[in-house]
Design an enzyme around this catalytic site. Structure first.
Site, short mmCIF file in Angstrom:
data_model
loop_
_atom_site.label_atom_id
_atom_site.label_comp_id
_atom_site.label_asym_id
_atom_site.label_seq_id
_atom_site.Cartn_x
_atom_site.Cartn_y
_atom_site.Cartn_z
CB ILE A 10 -1.00 -0.01 1.18
CG1 ILE A 10 -2.12 0.99 0.91
CG2 ILE A 10 -0.32 0.23 2.52
CD1 ILE A 10 -3.38 0.72 1.67
N GLY A 31 2.87 -4.09 10.91
CA GLY A 31 2.05 -4.27 9.71
C GLY A 31 2.02 -3.04 8.82
CG ASP A 33 0.47 2.12 12.36
OD1 ASP A 33 0.59 3.20 11.78
OD2 ASP A 33 0.17 2.01 13.56
CB THR A 122 -7.06 -9.25 7.60
OG1 THR A 122 -6.11 -8.48 6.84
CG2 THR A 122 -8.47 -8.89 7.19
N GLY A 123 -4.63 -8.52 10.05
CA GLY A 123 -3.26 -8.88 10.42
C GLY A 123 -3.17 -9.13 11.91
CB ILE A 124 -1.56 -7.08 14.53
CG1 ILE A 124 -0.15 -7.08 13.88
CG2 ILE A 124 -1.43 -7.05 16.05
CD1 ILE A 124 0.53 -5.71 13.88
CE1 TYR A 125 -4.83 -4.48 16.98
CE2 TYR A 125 -6.37 -3.07 15.81
CZ TYR A 125 -5.35 -3.22 16.74
OH TYR A 125 -4.89 -2.13 17.42
P1 ADP Z 1 -4.51 -4.80 11.79
O1 ADP Z 1 -3.78 -4.41 13.07
O2 ADP Z 1 -5.69 -3.89 11.48
O3 ADP Z 1 -4.84 -6.24 11.74
P2 ADP Z 1 -2.14 -5.11 10.06
O4 ADP Z 1 -1.34 -3.99 9.52
O5 ADP Z 1 -1.52 -6.02 11.06
O6 ADP Z 1 -3.48 -4.42 10.61
O7 ADP Z 1 -2.66 -6.01 8.85
C1 ADP Z 1 -3.71 -5.66 7.98
C2 ADP Z 1 -3.50 -6.35 6.64
O8 ADP Z 1 -2.53 -5.63 5.90
C3 ADP Z 1 -2.97 -7.79 6.72
O9 ADP Z 1 -3.71 -8.57 5.78
C4 ADP Z 1 -1.51 -7.66 6.30
O10 ADP Z 1 -1.05 -8.81 5.65
C5 ADP Z 1 -1.57 -6.50 5.33
N1 ADP Z 1 -0.33 -5.73 5.13
C6 ADP Z 1 0.79 -5.67 5.90
N2 ADP Z 1 1.69 -4.82 5.37
C7 ADP Z 1 1.12 -4.32 4.23
C8 ADP Z 1 1.55 -3.39 3.22
N3 ADP Z 1 2.75 -2.80 3.25
N4 ADP Z 1 0.68 -3.13 2.19
C9 ADP Z 1 -0.54 -3.70 2.15
N5 ADP Z 1 -1.00 -4.57 3.06
C10 ADP Z 1 -0.17 -4.88 4.08
#
Ligand code: ADP
Length: 167
Positions: A10, A31, A33, A122-125
């Protein structure tokens, strides 16, 4: 409104606004962020600190959204939103839908025509991908917005496939 899907990072999207899956502290994290602050440079964190010092003294609530500069990213703004942590015992899907809706509302106020979203929560959460994709697509489809393109940017093939099934 066009809904498009991209498998990728992203932080590389050339759009008006990139949505950050932030946490309520607005002080960065892992992630998406972490990637946004790393690639976007210190100006984003500076603005987040200013937000904490003014309107968001107690942080940003789950389901809400707020914008900052995008720093060095190839976008104009970062829209920070806080997804809910997935729960087996409580239905938090309304909060997840709210992230998309509120982010689009902020985008519209900014005058952003193109907005890139990650798969929030969908990541850490830990939100299951298929369910998160269903909620995301439905929330965006139902949004009454002047935003012209919503681009879901999925990091891996599994996430991309989950969103493709919903479209
Ligand atoms: P949350 O804490 O809302 O779960 P995360 O950042 O841990 O957020 O993950 C949200 C999603 O973004 C996951 O599916 C992860 O694989 C994906 N992700 C992680 N890094 C990137 C990136 N640089 N670009 C796009 N998607 C990403």
């Amino acid at each position: 409104m066009d809904i498009t899907l991209v498998q990728g990072d992203i932080t590389e999207q050339q759009v008006d606004a990139v949505v950050n899956a932030a946490n309520s502290s607005l002080m960065g994290g892992g992630g998406v962020d972490g990637a946004i602050h790393r690639r976007g440079g210190p100006r984003i964190l500076e603005e987040c600190r200013a937000l904490r010092a003014s309107r968001y003294g107690r942080g940003l609530q789950t389901g809400q959204a707020v914008a900052t500069t995008a720093g060095l990213l190839p976008a104009r703004w970062v829209i920070h939103t806080v997804g809910p942590v997935h729960s087996e015992s409580e239905d938090r899907s309304g909060l997840l839908a709210s992230c998309y809706r509120e982010s689009l509302r902020v985008a519209e106020l900014l005058g952003a025509a193109t907005v890139a979203f990650p798969a929030i929560s969908t990541g850490i959460y830990r939100w299951p991908l298929d369910d998160a994709a269903r909620i995301a697509v439905q929330a965006v489809r139902e949004a009454d917005t002047s935003v012209a393109e919503v681009r879901f940017v999925l990091f891996d093939a599994g996430a991309y496939a989950a969103f493709e099934r919903q479209l």
